[in-house]
Design a protein around this motif. Structure first.
Motif, PDB file in Angstrom:
ATOM      1  N   GLN A 204       0.838  -1.207   0.000  1.00 40.25           N
ATOM      2  CA  GLN A 204       0.000   0.000   0.000  1.00 40.25           C
ATOM      3  C   GLN A 204       0.871   1.255   0.000  1.00 40.25           C
ATOM      4  O   GLN A 204       0.556   2.235  -0.683  1.00 40.25           O
ATOM      5  CB  GLN A 204      -0.928   0.003   1.209  1.00 40.25           C
ATOM      6  CG  GLN A 204      -2.030  -1.020   1.127  1.00 40.25           C
ATOM      7  CD  GLN A 204      -2.854  -1.085   2.403  1.00 40.25           C
ATOM      8  OE1 GLN A 204      -2.375  -0.784   3.490  1.00 40.25           O
ATOM      9  NE2 GLN A 204      -4.109  -1.484   2.268  1.00 40.25           N
TER      10      GLN A 204
ATOM     11  N   THR B  78       1.039   2.731   9.737  1.00 40.01           N
ATOM     12  CA  THR B  78      -0.352   2.338   9.518  1.00 40.01           C
ATOM     13  C   THR B  78      -1.290   3.519   9.739  1.00 40.01           C
ATOM     14  O   THR B  78      -2.203   3.762   8.944  1.00 40.01           O
ATOM     15  CB  THR B  78      -0.734   1.174  10.462  1.00 40.01           C
ATOM     16  OG1 THR B  78       0.178   0.103  10.254  1.00 40.01           O
ATOM     17  CG2 THR B  78      -2.141   0.703  10.209  1.00 40.01           C
ATOM     18  N   GLN B  79      -1.057   4.266  10.806  1.00 38.01           N
ATOM     19  CA  GLN B  79      -1.911   5.422  11.117  1.00 38.01           C
ATOM     20  C   GLN B  79      -1.811   6.491  10.035  1.00 38.01           C
ATOM     21  O   GLN B  79      -2.826   7.051   9.599  1.00 38.01           O
ATOM     22  CB  GLN B  79      -1.524   6.015  12.482  1.00 38.01           C
ATOM     23  CG  GLN B  79      -2.421   7.139  12.934  1.00 38.01           C
ATOM     24  CD  GLN B  79      -3.867   6.704  13.119  1.00 38.01           C
ATOM     25  OE1 GLN B  79      -4.128   5.672  13.694  1.00 38.01           O
ATOM     26  NE2 GLN B  79      -4.798   7.481  12.623  1.00 38.01           N
TER      27      GLN B  79
ATOM     28  N   GLU C 158      -3.741   5.307   7.030  1.00 34.88           N
ATOM     29  CA  GLU C 158      -5.187   5.420   7.252  1.00 34.88           C
ATOM     30  C   GLU C 158      -5.655   6.867   7.156  1.00 34.88           C
ATOM     31  O   GLU C 158      -6.727   7.144   6.618  1.00 34.88           O
ATOM     32  CB  GLU C 158      -5.560   4.831   8.615  1.00 34.88           C
ATOM     33  CG  GLU C 158      -5.492   3.322   8.665  1.00 34.88           C
ATOM     34  CD  GLU C 158      -5.691   2.755  10.058  1.00 34.88           C
ATOM     35  OE1 GLU C 158      -5.855   3.533  11.026  1.00 34.88           O
ATOM     36  OE2 GLU C 158      -5.666   1.514  10.188  1.00 34.88           O
ATOM     37  N   ASN C 159      -4.846   7.794   7.665  1.00 31.85           N
ATOM     38  CA  ASN C 159      -5.189   9.218   7.565  1.00 31.85           C
ATOM     39  C   ASN C 159      -5.258   9.652   6.105  1.00 31.85           C
ATOM     40  O   ASN C 159      -6.173  10.375   5.705  1.00 31.85           O
ATOM     41  CB  ASN C 159      -4.181  10.078   8.322  1.00 31.85           C
ATOM     42  CG  ASN C 159      -4.289   9.917   9.819  1.00 31.85           C
ATOM     43  OD1 ASN C 159      -5.277   9.407  10.331  1.00 31.85           O
ATOM     44  ND2 ASN C 159      -3.261  10.334  10.528  1.00 31.85           N
TER      45      ASN C 159
ATOM     46  N   GLN D  47      -5.819   7.749   3.478  1.00 36.56           N
ATOM     47  CA  GLN D  47      -6.964   7.120   2.830  1.00 36.56           C
ATOM     48  C   GLN D  47      -8.264   7.813   3.225  1.00 36.56           C
ATOM     49  O   GLN D  47      -9.166   7.956   2.405  1.00 36.56           O
ATOM     50  CB  GLN D  47      -7.006   5.628   3.170  1.00 36.56           C
ATOM     51  CG  GLN D  47      -5.884   4.855   2.500  1.00 36.56           C
ATOM     52  CD  GLN D  47      -5.741   3.439   3.014  1.00 36.56           C
ATOM     53  OE1 GLN D  47      -6.189   3.103   4.093  1.00 36.56           O
ATOM     54  NE2 GLN D  47      -5.062   2.609   2.237  1.00 36.56           N
ATOM     55  N   GLY D  48      -8.346   8.265   4.471  1.00 39.80           N
ATOM     56  CA  GLY D  48      -9.523   9.010   4.919  1.00 39.80           C
ATOM     57  C   GLY D  48      -9.658  10.335   4.194  1.00 39.80           C
ATOM     58  O   GLY D  48     -10.755  10.732   3.795  1.00 39.80           O
TER      59      GLY D  48
END
Length: 176
Positions: free
Chosen positions: A35, A93-94, A97-98, A100-101
């Motif tokens: 990713q 990971t965080q 995710e940020n 992707q948000g």
């Protein structure tokens, strides 16, 4: 004495992970690495990577994704991530995710603008009046002109220049 053998006290088996669990964790790290490899240059800069992992990711980004060497490089990235602290992996990971948000929110905003544009072109002045109530800073005259042009272009099967201009104007003026 027999009771102590089965007690829940700290034992050597508390940290035991099955082979299946280890495999799942490694595959998750390989997927995380993949990713990150697929991110754009600007997004990649927002991910906290040490130099060794960053170099491995840079190598993978420049590889042909259909070759077996690319898969091996992803496995190597997974191995590098496995050797990192849990906090480092959690930070990566965080950050992912940020990002992707944020991308999801941007897509949702663009979808909303496309819906507004379609409504303007299809319904004309009624939709424009409703839009101006919600966003009074918009230029009524300019929008009416583009709406007329977009309808005319649609009737004459011309390229949708005004249609695109409406979207660009809405994107510039309506920011959420």
């Amino acid at each position: 004495m027999g009771e102590d053998l089965f007690s829940d006290s700290d034992s050597e088996f508390d940290d035991y992970k099955s082979k299946t669990q280890l495999k799942k964790e490694m595959l998750a790290l390989v997927k995380l690495g993949e990713q990150v490899v697929e991110l754009g240059v600007a997004a990649l800069k927002k991910i906290p990577l040490d130099t060794e992992v960053a170099e491995a990711i840079d190598i993978a980004r420049n590889m042909n994704r259909k070759k077996p060497s690319y898969r091996r490089q992803l496995q190597f990235i997974g191995k590098l991530l496995r050797n990192r602290d849990e906090e480092d992996v959690a930070a990566i990971t965080q950050a992912l995710e940020n990002l992707q948000g944020q991308q999801y929110q941007l897509k949702a905003h663009f979808h909303k603008l496309e819906t507004l544009r379609d409504k303007l072109v299809d319904q004309g002045d009624d939709a424009l009046q409703s839009l101006l109530q919600d966003y009074p800073q918009l230029d009524r005259q300019r929008l009416r002109q583009w709406i007329r042009q977009a309808k005319k272009e649609r009737e004459q099967n011309k390229p949708p220049k005004a249609y695109r201009e409406i979207f660009q104007y809405l994107k510039q003026e309506i920011q959420e």
